[in-house]
Design a protein around this motif. Structure first.
Motif, PDB file in Angstrom:
ATOM      1  N   PRO A  15      17.004 -13.952 -29.952  1.00  0.00           N
ATOM      2  CA  PRO A  15      17.270 -12.422 -28.565  1.00  0.00           C
ATOM      3  C   PRO A  15      16.551 -12.126 -27.536  1.00  0.00           C
ATOM      4  O   PRO A  15      17.378 -11.293 -26.736  1.00  0.00           O
ATOM      5  CB  PRO A  15      17.002 -11.883 -30.043  1.00  0.00           C
ATOM      6  CG  PRO A  15      17.150 -11.844 -31.391  1.00  0.00           C
ATOM      7  CD  PRO A  15      16.531 -14.088 -30.782  1.00  0.00           C
ATOM      8  N   LYS A  16      15.484 -12.893 -27.209  1.00  0.00           N
ATOM      9  CA  LYS A  16      14.585 -11.897 -25.800  1.00  0.00           C
ATOM     10  C   LYS A  16      14.938 -12.932 -24.883  1.00  0.00           C
ATOM     11  O   LYS A  16      14.690 -12.297 -24.058  1.00  0.00           O
ATOM     12  CB  LYS A  16      12.661 -12.288 -26.840  1.00  0.00           C
ATOM     13  CG  LYS A  16      12.162 -11.984 -25.646  1.00  0.00           C
ATOM     14  CD  LYS A  16      10.259 -11.474 -25.837  1.00  0.00           C
ATOM     15  CE  LYS A  16      10.221 -10.164 -26.888  1.00  0.00           C
ATOM     16  NZ  LYS A  16       9.002 -10.347 -27.966  1.00  0.00           N
TER      17      LYS A  16
ATOM     18  N   ARG B 222      22.510 -17.896 -28.369  1.00  0.00           N
ATOM     19  CA  ARG B 222      22.205 -17.278 -30.247  1.00  0.00           C
ATOM     20  C   ARG B 222      20.904 -16.946 -31.156  1.00  0.00           C
ATOM     21  O   ARG B 222      21.675 -16.038 -31.970  1.00  0.00           O
ATOM     22  CB  ARG B 222      23.388 -18.931 -30.146  1.00  0.00           C
ATOM     23  CG  ARG B 222      24.484 -17.905 -29.384  1.00  0.00           C
ATOM     24  CD  ARG B 222      25.789 -18.557 -30.055  1.00  0.00           C
ATOM     25  NE  ARG B 222      27.166 -18.790 -29.128  1.00  0.00           N
ATOM     26  CZ  ARG B 222      28.148 -17.504 -29.059  1.00  0.00           C
ATOM     27  NH1 ARG B 222      28.123 -16.858 -29.749  1.00  0.00           N
ATOM     28  NH2 ARG B 222      29.337 -17.615 -27.816  1.00  0.00           N
ATOM     29  N   GLU B 223      19.863 -17.807 -30.948  1.00  0.00           N
ATOM     30  CA  GLU B 223      18.696 -17.883 -31.814  1.00  0.00           C
ATOM     31  C   GLU B 223      17.834 -17.514 -31.572  1.00  0.00           C
ATOM     32  O   GLU B 223      16.585 -17.045 -32.121  1.00  0.00           O
ATOM     33  CB  GLU B 223      18.710 -19.393 -32.174  1.00  0.00           C
ATOM     34  CG  GLU B 223      19.539 -19.932 -32.840  1.00  0.00           C
ATOM     35  CD  GLU B 223      19.866 -21.508 -33.360  1.00  0.00           C
ATOM     36  OE1 GLU B 223      18.417 -21.802 -33.472  1.00  0.00           O
ATOM     37  OE2 GLU B 223      20.132 -22.659 -32.569  1.00  0.00           O
TER      38      GLU B 223
ATOM     39  N   PRO C  28      11.885  -9.281 -21.590  1.00  0.00           N
ATOM     40  CA  PRO C  28      13.009  -9.867 -21.990  1.00  0.00           C
ATOM     41  C   PRO C  28      12.746 -11.317 -20.957  1.00  0.00           C
ATOM     42  O   PRO C  28      11.962 -11.142 -19.790  1.00  0.00           O
ATOM     43  CB  PRO C  28      13.972  -9.716 -21.489  1.00  0.00           C
ATOM     44  CG  PRO C  28      13.043  -7.674 -20.974  1.00  0.00           C
ATOM     45  CD  PRO C  28      12.312  -7.918 -21.261  1.00  0.00           C
TER      46      PRO C  28
ATOM     47  N   ILE D  17      17.588 -13.873 -22.130  1.00  0.00           N
ATOM     48  CA  ILE D  17      18.858 -12.520 -22.105  1.00  0.00           C
ATOM     49  C   ILE D  17      19.313 -13.285 -20.663  1.00  0.00           C
ATOM     50  O   ILE D  17      20.671 -12.746 -20.999  1.00  0.00           O
ATOM     51  CB  ILE D  17      18.225 -11.098 -21.557  1.00  0.00           C
ATOM     52  CG1 ILE D  17      17.484 -11.697 -20.615  1.00  0.00           C
ATOM     53  CG2 ILE D  17      17.758 -10.264 -22.270  1.00  0.00           C
ATOM     54  CD1 ILE D  17      16.977  -9.882 -19.887  1.00  0.00           C
TER      55      ILE D  17
ATOM     56  N   PHE E 238      25.357 -11.649 -22.547  1.00  0.00           N
ATOM     57  CA  PHE E 238      24.031 -13.023 -21.946  1.00  0.00           C
ATOM     58  C   PHE E 238      24.222 -13.138 -20.465  1.00  0.00           C
ATOM     59  O   PHE E 238      25.574 -14.138 -19.941  1.00  0.00           O
ATOM     60  CB  PHE E 238      24.028 -14.436 -22.599  1.00  0.00           C
ATOM     61  CG  PHE E 238      23.128 -15.319 -22.163  1.00  0.00           C
ATOM     62  CD1 PHE E 238      21.592 -15.497 -23.269  1.00  0.00           C
ATOM     63  CD2 PHE E 238      23.154 -16.473 -21.080  1.00  0.00           C
ATOM     64  CE1 PHE E 238      20.524 -15.870 -22.928  1.00  0.00           C
ATOM     65  CE2 PHE E 238      22.010 -17.258 -20.939  1.00  0.00           C
ATOM     66  CZ  PHE E 238      20.524 -17.470 -22.031  1.00  0.00           C
TER      67      PHE E 238
END
Length: 291
Positions: free
Chosen positions: A158-159, A155-156, A131, A161, A184
């Motif tokens: 995911p990795k 939002r676009e 991450p 964090i 987040f």
């Protein structure tokens, strides 16, 4: 996500008088954090003088910290730069076993647009086996990673964090907290506004002063996360003068002077950084004695 809620510290790199890496001092520094309530450790960030370390020294530091930590705290490694292809290659080729996340600074010097920053982090996230936590520090990078762009990334991609937000702007921090998804992580990168950011909905801090006063600073953050502002601010105002002192002549000159006074490591830095002036060192030493 809980692994990176609370107090992380950006570890310094202790040096011997000949400016080689002081491994015993680094082990002592790590143990000090583990024993005094720090929640996670950040390895090879700016505070570590990583720009002046060889690849061999970076491996030595990584291996030393992993071994001494021995799985007790989560570990974050700093991997970033202003050449996206180089960062991608480093992420693909580096051994990241033992680390739980990557902290990656927004590109410096190039001054990319917000779209350029977005595409940079998209490429990094696709290459990273771990991450990713963004790092926004306009005072060093000469460009500001805006809340709207962070929200888009959150939002676009995911990795990604979370973000270490070090613009020194509490208004921007609150805008950021209000925009991004609830899971987040908005992490303070400024010791002085850590508490108000946390009380506003942030998830804690990646700190410099925290390694100097780990028990007190981590307690302050825990109180802030619990909403206990009165007791947290008592600690904040107790610690705050030291924050001003350690950054008065740049980082990590101040924190190394403080750690030297506490007997954790020697007060040595690599050029182009130099030791804090004698007058500042004295003020730091006086503070430590009175703390």
């Amino acid at each position: 996500m809980d692994a990176f809620t609370g107090t992380g510290v950006a570890l310094v790199t202790p040096f011997n008088d000949d400016l080689t890496v002081d491994v015993p001092a680094l082990e002592k520094l790590v143990e000090e954090q583990v024993q005094n309530g720090i929640d996670y450790l950040v390895v090879l960030g700016t505070t570590a003088e990583s720009a002046t370390l060889t690849s061999e020294e970076k491996e030595l530091i990584k291996n030393t910290i992993i071994a001494k930590n021995n799985g007790r705290l989560p570990l974050v490694i700093g991997i970033g730069g202003n050449n996206t292809m180089d960062v991608v290659e480093e992420l693909k080729s580096s051994g990241l076993e033992g680390f739980d996340a990557v902290l990656s600074v927004s590109p410096y010097y190039n001054k990319p647009t917000q779209e350029g920053i977005f595409q940079h982090f998209k490429a990094i996230a696709e290459a990273s086996p771990k991450p990713v936590i963004l790092y926004n520090v306009p005072g060093r990078t000469a460009s500001n990673l805006l809340p709207e762009t962070v929200n888009r990334i959150a939002r676009e991609i995911p990795k990604v964090i979370g973000i270490k937000e070090a613009a020194g702007d509490i208004v921007q921090a609150m805008q950021l907290i209000s925009l991004v998804p609830k899971d987040f992580l908005v992490i303070s990168g400024d010791d002085m506004i850590t508490l108000p950011m946390t009380l506003a909905g942030g998830k804690g801090v990646i700190s410099v002063i925290g390694q100097g006063f780990p028990a007190e600073f981590s307690k302050m953050v825990k109180l802030g996360l619990a909403g206990n502002s009165k007791e947290a601010y008592q600690l904040h105002y107790k610690i705050a003068p030291s924050i001003s002192l350690i950054f008065a002549e740049g980082n990590p000159a101040g924190i190394k002077a403080l750690l030297a006074k506490k007997g954790i490591c020697k007060n040595n830095l690599r050029l182009p950084l130099v030791k804090a002036t004698a007058s500042l060192q004295q003020k730091i030493e006086d503070f430590v004695e009175q703390f």
